[in-house]
Design a protein around this motif. Structure first.
Motif, PDB file in Angstrom:
ATOM      1  N   ALA A 184       0.828  -1.219   0.000  1.00  0.00           N
ATOM      2  CA  ALA A 184       0.000   0.000   0.000  1.00  0.00           C
ATOM      3  C   ALA A 184       0.857   1.262   0.000  1.00  0.00           C
ATOM      4  O   ALA A 184       0.619   2.206   0.758  1.00  0.00           O
ATOM      5  CB  ALA A 184      -0.983  -0.013   1.171  1.00  0.00           C
ATOM      6  N   MET A 185       1.844   1.280  -0.866  1.00  0.00           N
ATOM      7  CA  MET A 185       2.707   2.455  -0.993  1.00  0.00           C
ATOM      8  C   MET A 185       1.887   3.655  -1.459  1.00  0.00           C
ATOM      9  O   MET A 185       1.129   3.551  -2.411  1.00  0.00           O
ATOM     10  CB  MET A 185       3.797   2.171  -2.020  1.00  0.00           C
ATOM     11  N   PRO A 186       2.034   4.797  -0.808  1.00  0.00           N
ATOM     12  CA  PRO A 186       1.360   5.995  -1.311  1.00  0.00           C
ATOM     13  C   PRO A 186       2.112   6.561  -2.521  1.00  0.00           C
ATOM     14  O   PRO A 186       3.283   6.252  -2.726  1.00  0.00           O
ATOM     15  CB  PRO A 186       1.429   6.980  -0.145  1.00  0.00           C
ATOM     16  N   SER A 187       1.445   7.382  -3.270  1.00  0.00           N
ATOM     17  CA  SER A 187       2.085   8.058  -4.390  1.00  0.00           C
ATOM     18  C   SER A 187       3.310   8.813  -3.893  1.00  0.00           C
ATOM     19  O   SER A 187       3.308   9.394  -2.803  1.00  0.00           O
ATOM     20  CB  SER A 187       1.111   9.048  -5.025  1.00  0.00           C
ATOM     21  N   LEU A 188       4.342   8.820  -4.700  1.00  0.00           N
ATOM     22  CA  LEU A 188       5.562   9.542  -4.329  1.00  0.00           C
ATOM     23  C   LEU A 188       5.399  11.052  -4.480  1.00  0.00           C
ATOM     24  O   LEU A 188       6.310  11.814  -4.192  1.00  0.00           O
ATOM     25  CB  LEU A 188       6.740   9.016  -5.142  1.00  0.00           C
ATOM     26  N   GLN A 189       4.224  11.474  -4.930  1.00  0.00           N
ATOM     27  CA  GLN A 189       3.909  12.904  -5.067  1.00  0.00           C
ATOM     28  C   GLN A 189       2.762  13.313  -4.147  1.00  0.00           C
ATOM     29  O   GLN A 189       2.087  14.309  -4.399  1.00  0.00           O
ATOM     30  CB  GLN A 189       3.539  13.208  -6.531  1.00  0.00           C
ATOM     31  N   ILE A 249       2.757  -4.542  -3.426  1.00  0.00           N
ATOM     32  CA  ILE A 249       1.359  -4.970  -3.322  1.00  0.00           C
ATOM     33  C   ILE A 249       0.496  -3.729  -3.122  1.00  0.00           C
ATOM     34  O   ILE A 249       0.752  -2.930  -2.202  1.00  0.00           O
ATOM     35  CB  ILE A 249       1.166  -5.942  -2.126  1.00  0.00           C
ATOM     36  N   VAL A 250      -0.523  -3.549  -3.980  1.00  0.00           N
ATOM     37  CA  VAL A 250      -1.434  -2.408  -3.866  1.00  0.00           C
ATOM     38  C   VAL A 250      -2.864  -2.865  -4.089  1.00  0.00           C
ATOM     39  O   VAL A 250      -3.115  -3.906  -4.698  1.00  0.00           O
ATOM     40  CB  VAL A 250      -1.094  -1.283  -4.882  1.00  0.00           C
ATOM     41  N   GLY A 251      -3.793  -2.050  -3.625  1.00  0.00           N
ATOM     42  CA  GLY A 251      -5.201  -2.261  -3.921  1.00  0.00           C
ATOM     43  C   GLY A 251      -5.569  -1.528  -5.193  1.00  0.00           C
ATOM     44  O   GLY A 251      -5.020  -0.450  -5.462  1.00  0.00           O
ATOM     45  N   ASP A 252      -6.497  -2.090  -5.960  1.00  0.00           N
ATOM     46  CA  ASP A 252      -6.870  -1.431  -7.219  1.00  0.00           C
ATOM     47  C   ASP A 252      -7.695  -0.164  -7.000  1.00  0.00           C
ATOM     48  O   ASP A 252      -7.898   0.615  -7.929  1.00  0.00           O
ATOM     49  CB  ASP A 252      -7.593  -2.398  -8.164  1.00  0.00           C
ATOM     50  N   ASN A 253      -8.140   0.041  -5.775  1.00  0.00           N
ATOM     51  CA  ASN A 253      -8.912   1.242  -5.454  1.00  0.00           C
ATOM     52  C   ASN A 253      -8.310   2.002  -4.277  1.00  0.00           C
ATOM     53  O   ASN A 253      -9.009   2.663  -3.517  1.00  0.00           O
ATOM     54  CB  ASN A 253     -10.367   0.868  -5.171  1.00  0.00           C
ATOM     55  N   ASP A 254      -6.994   1.923  -4.142  1.00  0.00           N
ATOM     56  CA  ASP A 254      -6.299   2.633  -3.069  1.00  0.00           C
ATOM     57  C   ASP A 254      -6.419   4.137  -3.320  1.00  0.00           C
ATOM     58  O   ASP A 254      -6.069   4.608  -4.403  1.00  0.00           O
ATOM     59  CB  ASP A 254      -4.821   2.211  -3.026  1.00  0.00           C
ATOM     60  N   PRO A 255      -6.894   4.897  -2.334  1.00  0.00           N
ATOM     61  CA  PRO A 255      -7.044   6.336  -2.550  1.00  0.00           C
ATOM     62  C   PRO A 255      -5.715   7.094  -2.596  1.00  0.00           C
ATOM     63  O   PRO A 255      -5.693   8.267  -2.973  1.00  0.00           O
ATOM     64  CB  PRO A 255      -7.881   6.791  -1.347  1.00  0.00           C
ATOM     65  N   TYR A 256      -4.603   6.426  -2.239  1.00  0.00           N
ATOM     66  CA  TYR A 256      -3.321   7.128  -2.156  1.00  0.00           C
ATOM     67  C   TYR A 256      -2.355   6.831  -3.300  1.00  0.00           C
ATOM     68  O   TYR A 256      -1.295   7.451  -3.373  1.00  0.00           O
ATOM     69  CB  TYR A 256      -2.635   6.824  -0.817  1.00  0.00           C
ATOM     70  N   LEU A 265       4.442  -7.153  -9.066  1.00  0.00           N
ATOM     71  CA  LEU A 265       3.379  -6.300  -8.555  1.00  0.00           C
ATOM     72  C   LEU A 265       2.129  -7.151  -8.400  1.00  0.00           C
ATOM     73  O   LEU A 265       1.708  -7.812  -9.346  1.00  0.00           O
ATOM     74  CB  LEU A 265       3.103  -5.139  -9.516  1.00  0.00           C
ATOM     75  N   THR A 266       1.552  -7.128  -7.220  1.00  0.00           N
ATOM     76  CA  THR A 266       0.273  -7.783  -6.984  1.00  0.00           C
ATOM     77  C   THR A 266      -0.758  -6.696  -6.747  1.00  0.00           C
ATOM     78  O   THR A 266      -0.578  -5.849  -5.865  1.00  0.00           O
ATOM     79  CB  THR A 266       0.345  -8.727  -5.761  1.00  0.00           C
ATOM     80  N   VAL A 267      -1.823  -6.707  -7.551  1.00  0.00           N
ATOM     81  CA  VAL A 267      -2.913  -5.750  -7.412  1.00  0.00           C
ATOM     82  C   VAL A 267      -4.113  -6.498  -6.845  1.00  0.00           C
ATOM     83  O   VAL A 267      -4.615  -7.428  -7.474  1.00  0.00           O
ATOM     84  CB  VAL A 267      -3.257  -5.087  -8.766  1.00  0.00           C
ATOM     85  N   LEU A 268      -4.534  -6.099  -5.654  1.00  0.00           N
ATOM     86  CA  LEU A 268      -5.638  -6.768  -4.971  1.00  0.00           C
ATOM     87  C   LEU A 268      -6.947  -6.035  -5.264  1.00  0.00           C
ATOM     88  O   LEU A 268      -7.062  -4.836  -4.965  1.00  0.00           O
ATOM     89  CB  LEU A 268      -5.379  -6.799  -3.468  1.00  0.00           C
ATOM     90  N   PRO A 269      -7.929  -6.722  -5.842  1.00  0.00           N
ATOM     91  CA  PRO A 269      -9.209  -6.083  -6.162  1.00  0.00           C
ATOM     92  C   PRO A 269      -9.958  -5.641  -4.901  1.00  0.00           C
ATOM     93  O   PRO A 269     -10.087  -6.409  -3.943  1.00  0.00           O
ATOM     94  CB  PRO A 269      -9.998  -7.166  -6.895  1.00  0.00           C
ATOM     95  N   GLY A 270     -10.409  -4.407  -4.904  1.00  0.00           N
ATOM     96  CA  GLY A 270     -11.237  -3.889  -3.824  1.00  0.00           C
ATOM     97  C   GLY A 270     -10.553  -3.805  -2.468  1.00  0.00           C
ATOM     98  O   GLY A 270     -11.228  -3.719  -1.443  1.00  0.00           O
TER      99      GLY A 270
END
Length: 176
Positions: free
Chosen positions: A93-98, A124-131, A148-153
């Motif tokens: 769940a890494m946030p955007s670097l910006q 690893i990130v969520g496909d709907n991560d707000p960050y 990269l693993t993208v977890l749905p929802g």
């Protein structure tokens, strides 16, 4: 295995998956460190950097699992060449670097480091991560040629998005 769990902004106390993971590893007599970094609700890069750097030198982990803002902290440590390489690094769940949020403003912007100081890295990130967007995560993964693993929802992959008990990460951490 010496497992180090690094929390993000606000900490990762129970029922967050990092707290659960620490307990699960310890139940099997694993060596785990899950420090509370100073002022988790009001983090400052220099304070967090110094504290985690000292902890890394003392604990000497071979596996590190970062959540949220801890990923950005790891990138800053890497940019300053203040890390000793680890065997495995999980960037969750890494946030955007910006990211542009006042409370965590000292962490941003954050350039991509030359090296992530790990033999194996998994993002690893969520496909709907707000960050972070999936596109930015794909760019980061491609830059380092890492899986990269993208977890749905999954949102920000935290307790609020249903990630308390998370067998998938436990299995990955326990892989030899």
């Amino acid at each position: 295995m010496n497992l180090l769990l690094l929390h993000g902004w606000g900490g990762s106390d129970w029922p967050h998956w990092q707290a659960w993971l620490a307990a699960e590893v310890a139940k099997d007599y694993g060596t785990v460190s899950f420090p509370l970094i100073q002022h988790p609700h009001y983090p400052h890069l220099n304070r967090w950097r110094k504290e985690v750097k000292a902890h890394l030198e003392e604990f000497r982990p071979d596996t590190v699992v970062c959540h949220s803002l801890a990923n950005t902290l790891w990138f800053h440590l890497a940019n300053r060449r203040e890390l000793t390489p680890v065997k495995r690094l999980f960037l969750v769940a890494m946030p955007s670097l910006q990211t542009k949020l006042d409370t965590i403003g000292s962490f941003y912007p954050c350039p991509l480091p030359e090296s992530l100081y790990a033999e194996e890295v998994h993002l690893i990130v969520g496909d709907n991560d707000p960050y972070i967007t999936v596109e930015e995560a794909e760019t980061i993964a491609a830059r380092y040629a890492i899986p990269l693993t993208v977890l749905p929802g999954a949102g920000h992959i935290n307790a609020e998005s249903g990630y308390g008990e998370w067998a998938w990460i436990l299995e990955r951490v326990n892989e030899k």
